[in-house]
Design a protein around this motif. Structure first.
Motif, PDB file in Angstrom:
ATOM      1  N   ALA A 260      33.373 -14.553   9.982  1.00 18.64           N
ATOM      2  CA  ALA A 260      32.470 -13.424   9.726  1.00 18.64           C
ATOM      3  C   ALA A 260      31.152 -13.585  10.476  1.00 18.64           C
ATOM      4  O   ALA A 260      30.626 -12.630  11.062  1.00 18.64           O
ATOM      5  CB  ALA A 260      32.225 -13.278   8.230  1.00 18.64           C
ATOM      6  N   ALA A 261      30.607 -14.831  10.494  1.00 18.35           N
ATOM      7  CA  ALA A 261      29.316 -15.042  11.158  1.00 18.35           C
ATOM      8  C   ALA A 261      29.474 -14.836  12.668  1.00 18.35           C
ATOM      9  O   ALA A 261      28.641 -14.183  13.313  1.00 18.35           O
ATOM     10  CB  ALA A 261      28.799 -16.445  10.857  1.00 18.35           C
ATOM     11  N   ALA A 262      30.566 -15.381  13.229  1.00 20.33           N
ATOM     12  CA  ALA A 262      30.800 -15.223  14.675  1.00 20.33           C
ATOM     13  C   ALA A 262      31.022 -13.751  15.014  1.00 20.33           C
ATOM     14  O   ALA A 262      30.560 -13.256  16.052  1.00 20.33           O
ATOM     15  CB  ALA A 262      32.012 -16.052  15.093  1.00 20.33           C
ATOM     16  N   ARG A 263      31.723 -13.037  14.112  1.00 24.44           N
ATOM     17  CA  ARG A 263      31.965 -11.605  14.354  1.00 24.44           C
ATOM     18  C   ARG A 263      30.635 -10.844  14.354  1.00 24.44           C
ATOM     19  O   ARG A 263      30.390  -9.997  15.220  1.00 24.44           O
ATOM     20  CB  ARG A 263      32.904 -11.055  13.280  1.00 24.44           C
ATOM     21  CG  ARG A 263      33.245  -9.583  13.475  1.00 24.44           C
ATOM     22  CD  ARG A 263      34.163  -9.045  12.397  1.00 24.44           C
ATOM     23  NE  ARG A 263      35.495  -9.597  12.487  1.00 24.44           N
ATOM     24  CZ  ARG A 263      36.017 -10.501  11.666  1.00 24.44           C
ATOM     25  NH1 ARG A 263      35.298 -10.949  10.657  1.00 24.44           N
ATOM     26  NH2 ARG A 263      37.235 -10.952  11.819  1.00 24.44           N
ATOM     27  N   ALA A 264      29.768 -11.186  13.399  1.00 22.38           N
ATOM     28  CA  ALA A 264      28.471 -10.502  13.321  1.00 22.38           C
ATOM     29  C   ALA A 264      27.644 -10.795  14.570  1.00 22.38           C
ATOM     30  O   ALA A 264      26.980  -9.903  15.116  1.00 22.38           O
ATOM     31  CB  ALA A 264      27.723 -10.947  12.066  1.00 22.38           C
ATOM     32  N   ARG A 268      26.379  -7.949  17.155  1.00 17.87           N
ATOM     33  CA  ARG A 268      24.949  -7.876  17.486  1.00 17.87           C
ATOM     34  C   ARG A 268      24.755  -7.992  19.002  1.00 17.87           C
ATOM     35  O   ARG A 268      24.008  -7.209  19.616  1.00 17.87           O
ATOM     36  CB  ARG A 268      24.228  -9.020  16.763  1.00 17.87           C
ATOM     37  CG  ARG A 268      22.764  -9.170  17.061  1.00 17.87           C
ATOM     38  CD  ARG A 268      22.207 -10.344  16.242  1.00 17.87           C
ATOM     39  NE  ARG A 268      20.808 -10.590  16.559  1.00 17.87           N
ATOM     40  CZ  ARG A 268      20.389 -11.297  17.605  1.00 17.87           C
ATOM     41  NH1 ARG A 268      21.275 -11.826  18.447  1.00 17.87           N
ATOM     42  NH2 ARG A 268      19.101 -11.472  17.818  1.00 17.87           N
ATOM     43  N   ALA A 269      25.468  -8.952  19.613  1.00 18.12           N
ATOM     44  CA  ALA A 269      25.313  -9.169  21.056  1.00 18.12           C
ATOM     45  C   ALA A 269      25.756  -7.937  21.834  1.00 18.12           C
ATOM     46  O   ALA A 269      25.107  -7.536  22.817  1.00 18.12           O
ATOM     47  CB  ALA A 269      26.126 -10.389  21.487  1.00 18.12           C
ATOM     48  N   PHE A 293      19.879  -9.054  11.548  1.00 14.13           N
ATOM     49  CA  PHE A 293      21.305  -8.689  11.630  1.00 14.13           C
ATOM     50  C   PHE A 293      22.191  -9.894  11.300  1.00 14.13           C
ATOM     51  O   PHE A 293      22.089 -10.948  11.925  1.00 14.13           O
ATOM     52  CB  PHE A 293      21.621  -8.179  13.043  1.00 14.13           C
ATOM     53  CG  PHE A 293      22.909  -7.403  13.133  1.00 14.13           C
ATOM     54  CD1 PHE A 293      22.907  -6.016  13.107  1.00 14.13           C
ATOM     55  CD2 PHE A 293      24.132  -8.057  13.234  1.00 14.13           C
ATOM     56  CE1 PHE A 293      24.090  -5.295  13.194  1.00 14.13           C
ATOM     57  CE2 PHE A 293      25.319  -7.351  13.315  1.00 14.13           C
ATOM     58  CZ  PHE A 293      25.299  -5.970  13.297  1.00 14.13           C
ATOM     59  N   ASP A 294      23.073  -9.752  10.303  1.00 14.87           N
ATOM     60  CA  ASP A 294      24.028 -10.826   9.981  1.00 14.87           C
ATOM     61  C   ASP A 294      25.325 -10.207   9.454  1.00 14.87           C
ATOM     62  O   ASP A 294      25.542  -8.997   9.608  1.00 14.87           O
ATOM     63  CB  ASP A 294      23.416 -11.819   8.986  1.00 14.87           C
ATOM     64  CG  ASP A 294      23.072 -11.162   7.655  1.00 14.87           C
ATOM     65  OD1 ASP A 294      23.508 -10.016   7.426  1.00 14.87           O
ATOM     66  OD2 ASP A 294      22.368 -11.786   6.848  1.00 14.87           O
TER      67      ASP A 294
END
Ligand code: SF4
Length: 709
Positions: A260-264, A268-269, A293-294
């Protein structure tokens, strides 16, 4: 492959399908690259033959010979054989040519047909692996398409941001020229870009001005995120994507949470990259938003950018945590698709145990209202391929509950026939719930893949010779009792009736399921089976199993209501409206000049209109109610379902309101009347008593009529 129960008996309606290798039907299927992903061998052969065979009699020889090759392939893959179509066609051609080695024209014709087949792929029969093979194949194709689409978008952003940095490093307007950008950065995507427009954007800053440090650093950070992401395929990098295929709902949710964190970060990127590439990033406006943003900022639309995961799991593994995880993900927005292979649709015989959990999953999932739900059986997967693709391609979760007879299924029916029987008997009805198809049940829910979806149980007319060698035809329904009769676990619920003639107190079990009380003990319900040598055999059914079958029927009835078939609310409303209409009509007649009100003090209650046909010898007095024992129809309640009028169009007819009445009793038999009464979905045909004492089988018919009440 020969199919039969351990006793050698088959339900009478399955008898024509004993040897499937001699029939042309949906199986085997061919898994192909590209839409529609799954083809039927029958369709593949038909297309090839149409291309090369002359029309009419001239092409008949080519057609017949191609069908022999198709049949040889069917025999080769029956059971668990499988292989590439091109290879199997070659082997099957050799099988067929071995029977006529000197016929050169035969070989030439088969070559022509083979060359007209434009696809290749793995040929599969309807075995215990078919559901996971088909679902994985379609999912992998759609998953890869989505991943490549998203990967191209990421590559494009990388390219554009890299261009900004390169232009900055070049430190001059020349570094931003379209030619320079094209030469330096075009690569595989040269044709996708408008380098003139891009150059113009880059030149908006004062000539020669270097990027601010904050912007350069932001772009580098975003580029780092985009080039190291592991969700989509990337150019110039080995494929190290996150695995997306699971055999556990818990594992799929855990993997989703871990990522989830990598997806966020990637969402964002990509958002920052879009703004930077268009020179629209404003630090005063965007810095604060992206700083916060997270994972919690990622919504369903963002998640929809990512290719789905697939879980394949058997119903036996869906207990405890797995069951809870399944419903957690079905109630979420996660793009996780779940295939549940249900191996036991009938369940154990004990009455205190409800339906097997696997059989109720799809119905329960509909209640969530959020996930795409498809229930079917392995026999119907080819028919369901379009819906399968819709569910796999849709945003959000999906459940595919597929009944796949276990490899050790003791009925010894072929897997195809066992699966088809489960759909046919309403044990594993096929349905689709697509929340993306609309806002009401009419748009979202469909039952149309089932045979005769408007009826309680599907039926067909069966022809046979009775014990007196007389040719007989009678309607026969297929119910869950026929499936149970094939299952050794239910052997104690059936008793074979010696001889082909039924005792007078026997009634078809389907009559009890439709209208009767399974606990009444004044008659014996039976199902009709047929032996290997086509001898009819009746099996009586015990009360315990009848009650169970009625529950299956009630579940089917609920699904019909969801699909708007014989909806009880609509029928009640219709009856009320008809009664009101009759009432108004009666009042209008009374209001006419000269009309006499027989009971002026009170309005007459609305009565169903009764229309009866003439008896063979004596016409009934006009406006009389039905004399005792006389057949009659509650015409005002007729729903115009065509059952009786199709059964005997001379005996039953429609009036000017298209509602049925008995037009000519002498045009049919008491058997016709009882059969129509059993078939009438709203139970408004009253069979009365027989009018021809010489008609054969009257005792049985009277018992059937009495069972209807
Ligand atoms: S079977 Fe019943 S509902 Fe159907 S047309 Fe006949 S009377 Fe009407």
């Amino acid at each position: 492959m020969t199919t039969a129960s351990p006793t050698g008996l088959l339900p009478v309606l399955l008898a024509p399908y004993r040897d499937l290798t001699e029939l042309r039907y949906d199986y085997p299927v061919v898994l192909v690259d590209g839409d529609p992903h799954v083809e039927s061998l029958t369709d593949v052969t038909n297309r090839a033959v149409r291309r090369v065979a002359a029309r009419g009699a001239a092409g008949e020889s080519t057609r017949r010979r191609a069908l022999r090759v198709e049949a040889a392939i069917r025999r080769r893959v029956a059971g668990s054989g499988r292989g590439p179509l091109s290879e199997l066609w070659k082997l099957a051609t050799a099988d067929v040519l071995a029977t006529c080695p000197d016929d050169a024209a035969f070989a030439d014709q088969l070559d022509l047909v083979r060359n007209a087949i434009t696809i290749d792929g793995t040929v599969l029969d309807c075995d215990e692996h078919i559901a996971s093979d088909v679902v994985q194949h379609v999912w992998a194709a759609l998953h890869e398409q989505a991943a490549r689409r998203a990967g191209r978008r990421v590559d494009e952003l990388i390219l554009r941001l890299s261009g900004i940095l390169e232009a900055d490093e070049a430190h001059s307007p020349a570094g931003c020229s379209p030619e320079r950008l094209s030469t330096a950065l075009g690569g595989d995507h040269r044709a996708d870009f408008d380098f003139e427009a891009w150059s113009a954007l880059l030149r908006r800053r004062p000539d020669g001005a270097a990027l601010p440090d904050t912007r350069r650093s932001r772009i580098r950070s975003v580029l780092d995120e985009l080039t190291t992401q592991r969700f989509f395929p990337a150019q110039h990098r080995a494929d190290d994507r996150h695995p997306q295929l699971f055999h556990s709902c818990v594992a799929a949710i855990d993997a989703h949470r871990e990522r989830a964190a990598a997806r966020a970060r990637l969402v964002r990127a990509m958002a920052i990259a879009e703004l930077e590439a268009d020179n629209r990033y404003r630090e005063t406006e965007h810095d604060g938003f992206f700083r916060e943003f997270d994972e919690r900022s990622v919504d369903g639309r963002d998640v929809g950018l990512f290719p789905s995961s697939l879980v394949t799991i058997g119903d036996a593994d869906l207990s405890g945590d797995e069951h809870a995880a399944l419903f957690e993900l079905l109630g979420s927005e996660l793009p996780i698709k779940v295939l549940v292979e249900v191996h036991d649709a009938l369940g154990e015989p004990a009455t205190h145990i409800g339906a097997p959990p696997g059989r109720t999953l799809a119905s329960m999932a509909i209640g969530l209202g959020t996930a795409f739900v498809l229930q079917t059986a392995s026999s119907h997967l080819f028919q369901a391929r379009a819906d399968l693709a819709i569910g796999l391609d849709a945003a959000g979760p999906a459940l595919f509950s597929v009944y796949v007879p276990a490899a050790d299924d003791e009925s010894s029916l072929s897997p195809y026939l066992a699966a088809a029987a489960a759909v046919q008997s309403r044990l594993a009805p096929a349905f689709v719930f697509d929340p993306g198809a609309g806002t009401d049940w009419a748009a979202r829910f469909r039952l149309d893949a089932n045979p005769q979806p408007d009826d309680d149980w599907p039926s067909a007319t069966v022809s046979f010779e009775d014990a007196d060698l007389q040719h007989r035809s009678e309607p026969s329904a297929f119910t869950v009792l026929d499936v149970a009769a094939l299952d050794p676990r239910y052997a104690r619920n059936f008793t074979a009736v010696p001889g082909a003639t039924s005792p007078d107190d026997m009634v078809p079990a389907v009559s009890v399921l439709r209208h009767g009380d399974p606990d009444a003990d004044d008659w014996l319900p039976y199902v009709v089976m047929v032996s290997d040598d086509d001898v009819i055999q009746r099996l009586t059914v015990d009360r315990e199993l009848l009650r169970r079958a009625q529950r299956v029927g009630a579940t089917w009835r609920s699904l019909q209501e969801l699909a708007g078939i014989r909806n009880s609310h609509a029928l009640a409303l219709l009856a009320t409206e008809r009664a009101r209409w009759d009432d108004d009509d009666a009042r209008e007649r009374l209001a006419e000049p000269g009309a006499v009100d027989p009971e002026p003090a009170a309005s007459p209650p609305a009565q169903p209109t009764t229309t009866i046909g003439p008896l063979p010898d004596e016409a009934p007095p006009e406006d009389a109610g039905p004399p005792s024992g006389q057949p009659w129809i509650e015409t005002a309640r007729c729903t115009t379902c065509d059952e009786c009028t199709t059964l005997n169009p001379d005996m039953f007819a429609y009036d000017e309101n298209k509602q049925a009445y008995i037009a000519d009793l002498s045009a049919g038999t008491y058997r016709d009347m009882v059969t129509a009464a059993e078939a009438c979905q709203v139970a408004i045909i009253h069979a009365g008593t027989p009018w021809d004492p010489t008609e054969p089988g009257l005792d049985e018919l009277v018992a059937r009529a009495e069972a209807l009440g």
